[in-house]
Design an enzyme around this catalytic site. Structure first.
Site, short mmCIF file in Angstrom:
data_model
loop_
_atom_site.label_atom_id
_atom_site.label_comp_id
_atom_site.label_asym_id
_atom_site.label_seq_id
_atom_site.Cartn_x
_atom_site.Cartn_y
_atom_site.Cartn_z
N GLY A 74 0.64 -1.31 -0.11
CA GLY A 74 -0.05 0.24 -0.09
C GLY A 74 0.72 1.25 0.08
O GLY A 74 1.93 1.32 -0.34
N SER A 75 0.31 2.37 0.57
CA SER A 75 0.77 3.60 0.52
C SER A 75 2.44 3.83 1.10
O SER A 75 2.84 4.84 0.89
CB SER A 75 -0.09 4.61 1.19
N THR A 76 2.89 2.69 1.72
CA THR A 76 4.31 2.86 2.09
C THR A 76 5.20 2.90 1.05
O THR A 76 6.24 3.58 1.16
CB THR A 76 4.71 1.66 2.87
N LYS A 101 4.55 5.08 -1.51
CA LYS A 101 4.41 6.40 -2.17
C LYS A 101 5.85 7.37 -2.06
O LYS A 101 6.04 7.91 -2.83
CB LYS A 101 3.27 7.28 -1.40
#
Lengths: 594, 115
Positions: A312-314, A316
């Site tokens: 997931g967003s890790t 980004k």
């Protein structure tokens, strides 16, 4: 010795009378004497030759016999009276970074039976069943009275059990010495250590071989007699490992997660100080692998190394770091985040509506999928792939565990522009938490690649440069901002300036066909202290949910972050980090040239 | 003279043989002693390994944690937390020992004339 005269008077007188030359008699006698002397000398020489011949014959016979004997006899160890004491255990110990024992050997005995020499077979079977509750009496009687002449009964006996068996007094029950592997700390660091079992077995001894974890990876090293029993020193710290396991276990129960993993890694040396995967097991009594169902349901499954998830967003921060490093934008560049972002049939939307545009910093702080996808569009798939590859996210981690090769990242079959956009916020590329730890460490230690390792290192790794040190500094600051005013506000630990990025990814269905609505993988990738990074901590919870403030919450900010913060609170003092007042950011005055 | 050498060499051979015989037995004895010591070292190492294993087992973190909880009343042990770090300037200066009143204080002295 009587000497015969050369001129005997009688013969000389006789010869004179006959008018012969008496000298002839003398010469004749001299000749005879010489012949006699020659014969004597010959006999003597012959005798000497004979003696010499016998002597040489005996000598050669001796040498020949000795050589025949040597070639026929078994090879014996040289008498090592001066080799020094070299009696060591069959398998070296494993210790943590401070020398505390994680795995050692213990001498025990195994029990076997030889029914032909047994006196009372039924009685012995009954007595054995009384000592060992797990043995069945009927089966033992059946085995003892059958055709077999040799039966293994128990692999390991405790001294008390051995005495009890001894007291039966049955001559057909015999003991064989065994070295067994002991993990005194029980389930602590179980996944790292793996386990050991017996290889080739004999009555007098048995091989101890590693079956998983570092025991298997370093099997040859541990069994190499040339090391003279030197222990294998890991980078783990037993105290920290135990504390992290305890806190993570508590957090996992609180968040009703079915599994959890944590990796604590030194950003400069790449040493893994703690590696936790829950649920765990006791390596002294290693459970059997599952024969059916999903492998990840077994406690043997190492979620931190083997489990590949969309984190997931890790991810980004990787997108932002690459864009900043390539100077495509700076941290204040405004990005259009009006959504939903459409790409073919695919829609990208945000968790909340964050307005029309956000700066790059705010995209990270607020965790905007659309913004990150827009940045990825500017980077392009090829460059993104190269960058993620340089962080080691596209191949199995080089951690020294046999399971590491099983943690192969799942890449999209075709790295299209759409893939680049989804990967930019952590969907479409599955990696293990260990990958994430190594990538974060590489990004934050000043921008050089570090390889995760389980062996104790003496100094920082000198890896290839991944990003510039300025970019690394900005990334630290962005991660700190996420905790200070973003999605990871529960991650604040006073004195340790935690920085990090949350990631919540929907779990894909096992049999394909989209994602679960209500099952997520919540991850918090953190670094502390953010102003001078020393350690990276990744915490992943599998299917967490917590009922807070009248709502069922599954996002990482509510689940993984508080757990990670508690781990940092417990572990940072043990790592020897003093709480420090964070240096205040530079004041509003900026340097300008006139 | 010749017979003297014969006797001398014969005696030398005999004494050397005696010496070699003795050395041989001494060596065998020493080898036996070394073997015995090796066996003893082996036994001691085994015992040491058992003691080390036992030490590690008794000091396993789970057990220490339980012991700390059981004996909380007496020991009051808590996990190591960040607020337990102190700074040197938080420590007060030691109170100087005040001299007791009964001790006489030397107040008399000689004044030196200046200039």
């Amino acid at each position: 010795m009587t000497r015969t005269p050369l001129r005997p008077l009688a013969r000389i007188l006789e010869a004179r009378q006959k008018g012969e030359n008496p000298d002839a008699i003398e010469r004749e006698n001299i000749r005879l004497r010489h012949e006699e002397m020659r014969d004597k000398a010959r006999v003597r020489a012959e005798g000497r030759l004979l003696v010499l011949g016998v002597f040489f014959f005996c000598a050669f016979l001796l040498v020949g016999l000795r050589m025949t004997h040597l070639s026929g006899s078994a090879v014996a160890e040289p008498n090592n009276a001066y080799l020094g004491p070299s009696i060591t255990a069959q398998r070296a110990d494993i210790t943590d970074r401070n020398g505390r024992i994680l795995a050692t050997n213990l001498v025990t005995n195994s029990l076997y039976a030889q029914p032909p020499v047994m006196v009372d077979r039924v009685g012995a079977a009954k007595a054995l069943a009384a000592i060992f509750p797990d043995l069945e009496e009927d089966r033992l009687i059946e085995k003892f009275t059958g055709e077999r002449t040799f039966i293994w009964i128990k692999r390991k006996l405790s001294p008390e059990q051995m005495q009890a068996v001894h007291d039966i007094g049955e001559p057909g029950l015999l003991f064989g010495p065994r070295e067994m592997r002991l993990y005194p700390n029980g389930s602590v660091a179980a996944h790292v250590l793996g386990g050991a079992s017996f290889g080739r077995e004999d009555v007098h001894a048995a091989e101890v071989i590693g079956t998983a974890g570092v025991e298997k990876t370093f099997d040859e090293y541990l069994r190499d007699p040339a090391n003279n029993g030197a222990p294998l020193q890991l980078s783990l710290d037993l105290t920290i490992q135990a504390a992290a396991e305890q806190v993570l276990n508590g957090g996992m129960r609180l968040m009703k997660a079915k599994g959890a993993a944590a990796v604590l890694m030194d950003v400069h040396t790449g040493e893994i100080v703690s590696l936790v995967s829950l649920p765990d097991f006791d390596p002294n009594d290693r459970p059997r692998p599952l024969t059916e169902g999903v492998a990840s349901d077994s406690p043997l499954f190492n979620r931190a190394v083997q489990g590949v998830y969309e984190l997931g967003s890790t991810f980004k921060i990787f997108t932002a770091a690459q864009a900043l490093d390539a100077r495509l934008m700076n941290r204040e560049t405004m990005i259009d985040i009006r959504g939903p972002l459409r790409w073919g049939r695919f829609r990208i939307s945000d968790f909340h509506d964050y307005g029309a545009q956000l700066s790059v910093s705010d995209i990270i702080v607020r965790s905007s999928n659309i913004g990150t996808a827009r940045i990825a569009q500017q980077i392009g798939p090829a460059r993104q792939r190269t960058f993620l590859g340089s962080l080691g996210l596209l191949e199995p981690t080089p951690v020294e565990m046999v399971e590491a090769s099983g943690g192969r990242p799942l890449l999209p079959p075709n790295w299209s522009e759409l893939s680049a956009m989804t990967i930019s916020y952590g969907h479409g590329l599955s990696t293990s938490p260990m990958h994430l730890a190594a990538a974060y460490a590489s990004l934050l230690n000043g921008g050089t690649r570090v390889m995760p390792t389980l062996l104790r290192q003496n100094g920082p790794q000198q890896g290839d440069r991944v990003v510039s040190s300025e970019t690394s500094g900005i990334v630290r600051d962005l991660l700190r901002q996420v905790v200070v005013r973003g999605t990871a506000s529960f991650g604040e630990v006073p004195g340790y300036a935690v920085g990090g990025k949350t990631g919540t990814a929907d779990k894909p269905r096992e049999n394909g066909g989209g994602y679960y609505e209500d099952k997520v993988i919540a991850t918090f990738a953190s670094v502390f202290p953010a102003n001078d990074p020393k350690y990276v901590l990744i915490v992943t919870l599998d299917e967490p949910e917590v009922h807070t403030l009248g709502e069922m919450r599954r996002t990482a900010g509510w689940t993984a972050v508080p757990v990670a913060a508690e781990i940092i609170r417990r572990v940072a003092p043990l790592l020897g980090l003093r709480p420090q007042i964070e240096p205040s950011p530079a004041s509003g005055i900026t340097l300008t040239s006139n | 003279m010749r017979s003297f050498f014969y006797i001398l060499s014969a005696m030398a051979v005999m004494s050397l043989a005696y010496w070699a015989y003795q050395e041989n037995y001494k060596t065998q004895q020493a080898v036996g002693e070394v073997k015995r010591l090796h066996r003893q070292i082996g036994r001691e190492r085994e015992a040491l390994a058992v003691l080390n294993a036992e030490w590690a087992y008794l000091n396993r973190p789970d057990r220490l944690r339980e012991l700390a909880e059981i004996n909380f009343d007496r020991l009051g042990l808590l996990p190591f937390m960040p607020d337990q770090f102190g700074r040197v300037d938080q420590i007060a200066f030691p109170i100087e020992n005040l001299t007791s009143l009964s001790n006489s204080v030397d107040v008399a002295g000689e004044l030196e004339e200046r200039q």
